[in-house]
Design a protein around this motif. Structure first.
Motif, short mmCIF file in Angstrom:
data_model
loop_
_atom_site.label_atom_id
_atom_site.label_comp_id
_atom_site.label_asym_id
_atom_site.label_seq_id
_atom_site.Cartn_x
_atom_site.Cartn_y
_atom_site.Cartn_z
N GLY A 37 -17.02 -15.58 -2.78
CA GLY A 37 -17.11 -14.27 -1.70
C GLY A 37 -17.61 -12.95 -2.38
O GLY A 37 -17.69 -12.00 -1.79
N VAL A 38 -17.88 -12.89 -3.92
CA VAL A 38 -18.43 -11.82 -4.41
C VAL A 38 -20.02 -11.55 -4.14
O VAL A 38 -20.49 -10.53 -4.65
CB VAL A 38 -17.95 -11.73 -5.92
N GLY A 39 -20.48 -12.73 -3.74
CA GLY A 39 -22.23 -12.50 -3.67
C GLY A 39 -23.04 -13.12 -4.49
O GLY A 39 -24.12 -12.73 -4.33
N LYS A 40 -22.55 -14.30 -5.00
CA LYS A 40 -23.34 -15.03 -6.08
C LYS A 40 -24.68 -15.60 -5.45
O LYS A 40 -25.74 -15.60 -5.78
CB LYS A 40 -22.73 -15.85 -6.91
N SER A 41 -24.25 -16.46 -4.39
CA SER A 41 -25.42 -17.17 -3.75
C SER A 41 -26.09 -16.02 -2.93
O SER A 41 -27.37 -16.30 -2.81
CB SER A 41 -24.92 -18.26 -2.85
N THR A 42 -25.80 -15.03 -2.32
CA THR A 42 -26.41 -14.07 -1.55
C THR A 42 -27.36 -13.47 -2.57
O THR A 42 -28.66 -13.03 -2.20
CB THR A 42 -25.65 -13.00 -1.26
N LEU A 43 -27.03 -13.22 -3.79
CA LEU A 43 -27.80 -12.55 -4.95
C LEU A 43 -29.20 -13.23 -5.04
O LEU A 43 -30.21 -13.02 -5.12
CB LEU A 43 -27.03 -12.41 -6.21
N LEU A 44 -28.85 -14.74 -5.38
CA LEU A 44 -29.86 -15.60 -5.49
C LEU A 44 -30.85 -15.59 -4.34
O LEU A 44 -32.08 -15.57 -4.37
CB LEU A 44 -29.37 -17.13 -5.67
N ASN A 45 -30.39 -15.36 -2.93
CA ASN A 45 -31.26 -15.57 -1.74
C ASN A 45 -32.08 -14.25 -1.80
O ASN A 45 -33.20 -14.09 -1.38
CB ASN A 45 -30.33 -15.55 -0.40
N LEU A 46 -31.30 -13.19 -2.49
CA LEU A 46 -32.04 -11.87 -2.20
C LEU A 46 -33.39 -11.88 -3.34
O LEU A 46 -34.40 -11.30 -3.21
CB LEU A 46 -31.43 -10.85 -2.64
N ILE A 47 -32.97 -12.49 -4.62
CA ILE A 47 -34.06 -12.78 -5.57
C ILE A 47 -35.28 -13.42 -4.96
O ILE A 47 -36.44 -13.15 -5.38
CB ILE A 47 -33.37 -13.12 -7.00
N ALA A 48 -34.81 -14.52 -4.36
CA ALA A 48 -35.94 -15.60 -3.91
C ALA A 48 -36.52 -14.91 -2.74
O ALA A 48 -37.66 -15.48 -2.42
CB ALA A 48 -35.35 -16.87 -3.43
N GLY A 49 -36.51 -13.98 -2.01
CA GLY A 49 -36.97 -13.04 -1.14
C GLY A 49 -36.76 -14.00 0.25
O GLY A 49 -37.40 -13.85 1.28
N LEU A 50 -35.60 -14.73 0.17
CA LEU A 50 -34.94 -15.67 1.25
C LEU A 50 -34.26 -14.68 2.32
O LEU A 50 -34.09 -14.86 3.59
CB LEU A 50 -34.25 -16.38 1.15
N ASP A 51 -33.81 -13.68 1.80
CA ASP A 51 -32.88 -12.57 2.56
C ASP A 51 -33.47 -11.13 1.87
O ASP A 51 -34.17 -11.08 0.78
CB ASP A 51 -31.30 -12.78 2.40
N ARG A 52 -33.01 -10.06 2.85
CA ARG A 52 -33.58 -8.46 2.31
C ARG A 52 -32.26 -7.84 2.07
O ARG A 52 -31.27 -7.95 2.71
CB ARG A 52 -34.31 -8.11 3.30
N PRO A 53 -32.30 -7.02 0.83
CA PRO A 53 -31.14 -6.11 0.67
C PRO A 53 -31.13 -4.97 1.87
O PRO A 53 -32.08 -4.76 2.33
CB PRO A 53 -31.26 -5.77 -0.59
N ASP A 54 -29.99 -4.55 2.18
CA ASP A 54 -29.79 -3.40 3.21
C ASP A 54 -30.59 -2.17 2.40
O ASP A 54 -31.16 -1.20 2.93
CB ASP A 54 -28.66 -2.91 3.37
N SER A 55 -30.44 -2.01 0.92
CA SER A 55 -31.34 -1.08 0.04
C SER A 55 -31.44 -1.49 -1.16
O SER A 55 -30.94 -2.38 -1.67
CB SER A 55 -30.67 0.27 0.21
N GLY A 56 -32.42 -0.64 -1.77
CA GLY A 56 -32.57 -1.06 -3.38
C GLY A 56 -33.80 -1.92 -3.44
O GLY A 56 -34.34 -2.29 -2.52
N GLU A 57 -34.24 -2.24 -4.46
CA GLU A 57 -35.39 -3.08 -4.87
C GLU A 57 -35.12 -4.06 -5.96
O GLU A 57 -34.43 -4.32 -6.84
CB GLU A 57 -36.27 -1.87 -5.21
N ILE A 58 -36.03 -5.25 -5.69
CA ILE A 58 -36.08 -6.41 -6.47
C ILE A 58 -37.46 -6.53 -7.12
O ILE A 58 -38.48 -6.52 -6.32
CB ILE A 58 -35.66 -7.75 -5.91
N VAL A 59 -37.81 -6.39 -8.43
CA VAL A 59 -39.18 -6.21 -8.93
C VAL A 59 -39.37 -7.65 -9.91
O VAL A 59 -38.59 -7.77 -10.97
CB VAL A 59 -39.43 -5.12 -9.54
N LEU A 60 -40.35 -8.23 -9.58
CA LEU A 60 -40.67 -9.44 -10.62
C LEU A 60 -42.12 -9.12 -11.16
O LEU A 60 -42.99 -9.19 -10.43
CB LEU A 60 -40.71 -10.76 -9.57
#
Length: 217
Positions: A37-60
């Motif tokens: 419940g701390v967001g581990k899988s959510t983090l992977l989905n955000l990095i993959a671009g499968l979901d979008r953060p409410d704010s902030g940025e991911i740069v590859l």
């Protein structure tokens, strides 16, 4: 290589990720642990671009994933990322070689490396077999071969050894680590297993307030 910049993500009014920042280097194998419940899988989905953060940025590699539309994000995933999942997601109606060759076909690349990768994961000569003929450990080897066949810059793994016995899990992770080092790819692996995390270069604990307790293996 991969930068997380002040990420925030909430669901139903509850913050799952809050103010998360970290930099992952090329060639680095990082394990992420933490309570459910701390967001581990959510983090992977955000990095993959499968979901979008409410704010902030991911740069590859200097390119903002969060700035891409859905079509551009799909192209980026196809070309630059590889995925290893606990449930394998190997297509049952395709042979092993056809499964591994999928990223090459999608990227319009020569497919001979599919057979080479099957050999690298210990399944040489079995390219014509179907997934129904394989054990769980063998299916995970196929998944790893498929994730790495197109030489992605970034590999994302979600509980890749969750269904495997300890001996098979160790061999799978050793294989993954060796392939990552050979291609100088970065890998982010979510796991509950301390034994799995020991195979990584670095283990990071994700808490409800962010990333903490980073340690080098």
């Amino acid at each position: 290589m991969l930068e997380l910049r002040d990420l925030r993500k909430s669901y139903g009014g509850r913050d799952v990720l809050r103010g998360l920042s970290h930099t992952f280097r090329a060639g680095e194998f990082v394990a992420i642990m933490g309570e459910s419940g701390v967001g581990k899988s959510t983090l992977l989905n955000l990095i993959a671009g499968l979901d979008r953060p409410d704010s902030g940025e991911i740069v590859l590699d200097g390119q903002s994933i969060t700035a891409l539309d859905d079509r551009a994000a799909t192209r980026l995933r196809r070309a630059r990322m590889g995925f290893v999942f606990q449930a394998f997601h190997v297509l049952p109606h395709l042979t092993l070689e056809q499964n591994v060759a999928l990223p090459l076909l999608l990227n319009r690349m020569p497919t001979q490396r599919a057979a080479e990768m099957l050999d690298a994961v210990g399944l040489g000569g079995r390219g014509g077999d179907f997934p129904s003929q394989l054990s769980g450990g063998e299916l995970q080897r196929v998944a790893i071969a498929r994730a790495l066949v197109h030489r992605p810059a970034l590999v994302l793994a979600d509980e890749p050894t969750g269904n495997l016995d300890p001996e098979t899990a160790e061999s799978i992770l050793t294989l993954l680590r060796n392939e990552l080092k050979a291609s100088h790819a970065c890998a982010v692996m979510v796991t509950h297993s301390h034994a799995a995390a020991e195979k990584a270069d670095q283990t990071i604990v994700l808490t409800r307030t962010g990333l903490a307790n980073a340690c080098v293996a």
